[in-house]
Design a protein around this motif. Structure first.
Motif, PDB file in Angstrom:
ATOM      1  N   ASN A  15       0.960  -1.200  -0.010  1.00  0.00           N
ATOM      2  CA  ASN A  15       0.019  -0.063  -0.049  1.00  0.00           C
ATOM      3  C   ASN A  15       0.911   1.428   0.063  1.00  0.00           C
ATOM      4  O   ASN A  15       0.718   2.476  -0.647  1.00  0.00           O
ATOM      5  N   TYR A  19       0.436   3.566  -3.581  1.00  0.00           N
ATOM      6  CA  TYR A  19      -0.392   4.782  -3.171  1.00  0.00           C
ATOM      7  C   TYR A  19       0.421   5.865  -2.732  1.00  0.00           C
ATOM      8  O   TYR A  19      -0.032   7.104  -2.866  1.00  0.00           O
ATOM      9  N   ASN A  49      -1.313   9.889   5.979  1.00  0.00           N
ATOM     10  CA  ASN A  49      -2.142   8.688   5.327  1.00  0.00           C
ATOM     11  C   ASN A  49      -1.283   7.229   5.061  1.00  0.00           C
ATOM     12  O   ASN A  49      -2.067   6.034   5.544  1.00  0.00           O
ATOM     13  N   GLU A  52      -1.615   5.569   8.600  1.00  0.00           N
ATOM     14  CA  GLU A  52      -3.020   5.165   8.814  1.00  0.00           C
ATOM     15  C   GLU A  52      -3.435   4.074   8.070  1.00  0.00           C
ATOM     16  O   GLU A  52      -4.181   3.056   8.643  1.00  0.00           O
ATOM     17  N   LYS A  53      -2.933   3.706   6.830  1.00  0.00           N
ATOM     18  CA  LYS A  53      -3.329   2.767   6.132  1.00  0.00           C
ATOM     19  C   LYS A  53      -2.653   1.473   5.977  1.00  0.00           C
ATOM     20  O   LYS A  53      -2.895   0.474   5.443  1.00  0.00           O
ATOM     21  N   CYS A  54      -1.432   1.770   6.573  1.00  0.00           N
ATOM     22  CA  CYS A  54      -0.533   0.285   6.684  1.00  0.00           C
ATOM     23  C   CYS A  54      -1.304  -0.656   7.541  1.00  0.00           C
ATOM     24  O   CYS A  54      -1.679  -0.421   8.633  1.00  0.00           O
TER      25      CYS A  54
END
Length: 64
Positions: A15, A19, A49, A52-54
């Motif tokens: 990710n 991203y 971000n 947060e998304k890991c």
């Protein structure tokens, strides 16, 4: 600000480098690598971000 990756906890989902291409890249072994050290202020939101998304929580931010 610096972004750190704990490779012992990284699941190599990708990710971060999929991203956030200005902050990370994929090494040949599949592990992510931080490109910007220190991270420029204009990439702060992207770094936040990524943290947060890991999915494994392997990415962290250290403010200087």
């Amino acid at each position: 600000m610096r972004v750190k990756i704990d490779l012992d906890h990284c699941s190599r989902v990708g990710n971060c480098f999929i991203y956030h291409r200005r902050l990370f890249r994929e090494r040949e072994n599949g592990c992510p690598e931080v490109l910007a050290d220190p991270v420029p202020e204009d990439l702060r939101k992207s770094a936040e971000n990524a943290v947060e998304k890991c999915p494994t929580g392997a990415i962290s931010i250290e403010d200087e």
